[in-house]
Design an enzyme around this catalytic site. Structure first.
Site, PDB file in Angstrom:
ATOM      1  N   HIS A   1      74.677  51.713 115.885  1.00 28.93           N
ATOM      2  CA  HIS A   1      76.067  51.252 115.799  1.00 28.93           C
ATOM      3  C   HIS A   1      76.863  51.721 117.003  1.00 28.93           C
ATOM      4  CE1 HIS A   1      75.917  55.198 113.818  1.00 28.93           C
ATOM      5  NE2 HIS A   1      77.191  55.362 114.117  1.00 28.93           N
TER       6      HIS A   1
ATOM      7  N   HIS B   1      80.647  52.679 118.407  1.00 31.90           N
ATOM      8  CA  HIS B   1      81.999  53.087 118.018  1.00 31.90           C
ATOM      9  C   HIS B   1      82.965  52.470 119.029  1.00 31.90           C
ATOM     10  CE1 HIS B   1      80.867  56.531 115.339  1.00 31.90           C
ATOM     11  NE2 HIS B   1      79.776  56.498 116.072  1.00 31.90           N
TER      12      HIS B   1
END
Ligand SMILES: [Zn+2]
Length: 138
Positions: free
Chosen positions: A99, A101
């Site tokens: 992922h 940010h």
């Protein structure tokens, strides 16, 4: 993947504040934000790090990062943003599902990432450059 909190969010088994949801990619608000509006952009498939994500999905991830970052800047009236990706536990990756940010930034916001700049010894950088190039797969 069983036990993965992001896979549970993607499957709708855990609640989230979704700002983007398409067949390959989801973006949600981080529940423990560095700054209000801090987003997480992730592939819907379970891949542990960026190196595990198929190139076609990685391309889609970056497209969504661009799209939602632009919307985020307007939504929180930020002046800029950081895109951060932690890969591996030693790099502070807390959830082993790849992922990005996105952290909105403004002048004087006081956010620090603890970045300390180092220096190379003579010849070290050139040798390292060659070692990395030898390990490229394509
Ligand atoms: Zn997962």
């Amino acid at each position: 993947m069983e036990g993965c909190v992001f896979c549970k969010i993607i499957a709708g088994e855990l609640p989230s504040a979704k700002v983007w949801d398409d067949p390959d990619v989801m973006a949600i608000l981080d529940i423990n934000p560095i700054a209000a509006g801090h987003l997480l952009v992730m592939p819907k498939g379970h891949y542990e790090t960026l190196c595990d994500v198929p190139a076609s999905v990685a391309g889609r991830l970056i497209e969504v990062v661009q799209e939602v970052a632009g919307a985020l800047l307007k939504a929180v009236a930020a002046e800029g943003f950081n895109v951060i990706m932690n890969n591996g536990r030693c790099a502070n990756q807390l959830v082993p599902h790849a992922h990005f940010h996105i952290v909105p930034r403004s002048s004087g916001d006081g956010i620090r990432f603890g970045w300390v700049q180092g220096k190379y010894q003579r010849g070290e950088m050139e040798a390292l450059c060659e070692r990395i190039k030898k390990n490229l797969q394509r």
